[in-house]
Design a protein around this motif. Structure first.
Motif, short mmCIF file in Angstrom:
data_model
loop_
_atom_site.label_atom_id
_atom_site.label_comp_id
_atom_site.label_asym_id
_atom_site.label_seq_id
_atom_site.Cartn_x
_atom_site.Cartn_y
_atom_site.Cartn_z
N LYS A 65 36.31 29.89 35.94
CA LYS A 65 37.81 31.24 35.03
C LYS A 65 36.50 31.93 33.97
O LYS A 65 35.90 31.38 33.98
N LEU A 66 36.70 32.56 33.94
CA LEU A 66 35.88 33.67 32.73
C LEU A 66 36.47 34.14 32.06
O LEU A 66 37.85 34.88 31.87
N TYR A 67 36.74 34.58 30.79
CA TYR A 67 37.30 34.02 29.56
C TYR A 67 36.57 35.08 28.51
O TYR A 67 35.69 35.25 27.84
N ASN A 68 37.30 36.20 27.39
CA ASN A 68 36.68 37.25 26.87
C ASN A 68 35.53 37.61 27.87
O ASN A 68 34.61 38.06 26.71
N GLN A 69 35.39 38.23 28.82
CA GLN A 69 34.60 39.01 29.62
C GLN A 69 34.93 40.44 29.74
O GLN A 69 35.47 40.66 30.97
N VAL A 70 34.13 41.31 28.93
CA VAL A 70 35.25 43.07 28.92
C VAL A 70 34.14 43.67 29.06
O VAL A 70 33.14 43.25 28.36
N LYS A 85 39.26 39.04 40.78
CA LYS A 85 40.24 39.69 39.85
C LYS A 85 41.16 38.01 39.91
O LYS A 85 41.70 38.15 38.73
N SER A 138 42.12 34.57 38.88
CA SER A 138 42.36 33.48 37.30
C SER A 138 41.52 32.17 38.96
O SER A 138 40.11 31.45 38.44
N THR A 155 35.88 43.87 33.36
CA THR A 155 37.56 44.01 32.57
C THR A 155 38.37 43.69 33.50
O THR A 155 39.54 42.59 33.01
N PRO A 156 38.09 43.74 34.36
CA PRO A 156 39.38 43.58 35.78
C PRO A 156 39.25 41.86 36.37
O PRO A 156 39.56 41.32 36.98
N ASN A 186 37.79 38.12 36.24
CA ASN A 186 38.96 36.98 36.07
C ASN A 186 38.39 35.55 36.28
O ASN A 186 38.42 34.57 35.72
N SER A 187 37.55 35.29 37.19
CA SER A 187 36.54 34.46 37.41
C SER A 187 35.47 35.13 38.25
O SER A 187 34.80 36.28 38.82
#
Length: 136
Positions: free
Chosen positions: A81-86, A105, A107, A127-128, A130-131
């Motif tokens: 999972k990716l967190y706070n990566q925009v 896209k 998670s 931004t879109p 999530n993993s």
């Protein structure tokens, strides 16, 4: 269209040369892509821009290579999972052989629109995303 840059050795290029391909480009456009030498890269299979050999690295938003300091390093196969990566981040796959990474896209490593093969990096809007899913 998106540029993807690959660290290459062989094919008449010096070890550590960069080959930039444009996804969605015509064959003529791709063949005109610039080829340049990566500073400090001698052979594939070593640490490059702070990304250890065998890992996938993500660098901070809008910081390019960030002086060789990735913000995320992934070693294990499977979804992460990716967190706070925009926004735009360099993503570098420093794995070997057929090991790749999908930008997903979902998670859990689903709905994956983009793939990076071994020794490939790109500047990507996460931004879109999530993993990331590391594969063999």
């Amino acid at each position: 269209m998106r540029n993807i840059t690959k660290l290459v050795a062989g094919a008449g290029l010096a070890a550590g040369s960069l080959l930039t391909l444009t996804v969605g480009a015509t064959a003529a456009q791709a063949s005109e892509a610039p080829v340049t030498k990566a500073a400090g890269m001698t052979v594939a299979g070593g640490t490059y821009q702070g990304c250890p050999y065998g890992a996938v690295c993500i660098y901070p938003q809008d910081k390019g290579w960030n002086n060789g300091q990735p913000s995320n390093v992934y070693w294990a196969y499977g979804a992460h999972k990716l967190y706070n990566q925009v926004g735009n981040h360099f993503v570098f796959n420093n794995q070997s052989g057929g090991a790749g990474v999908w930008l997903c896209k979902g998670s859990g490593g689903t709905d994956c629109p983009s793939y990076l093969g071994a020794y490939v990096y790109t500047n990507y809007n996460l931004t879109p995303i999530n993993s990331v899913n590391l594969t063999r």
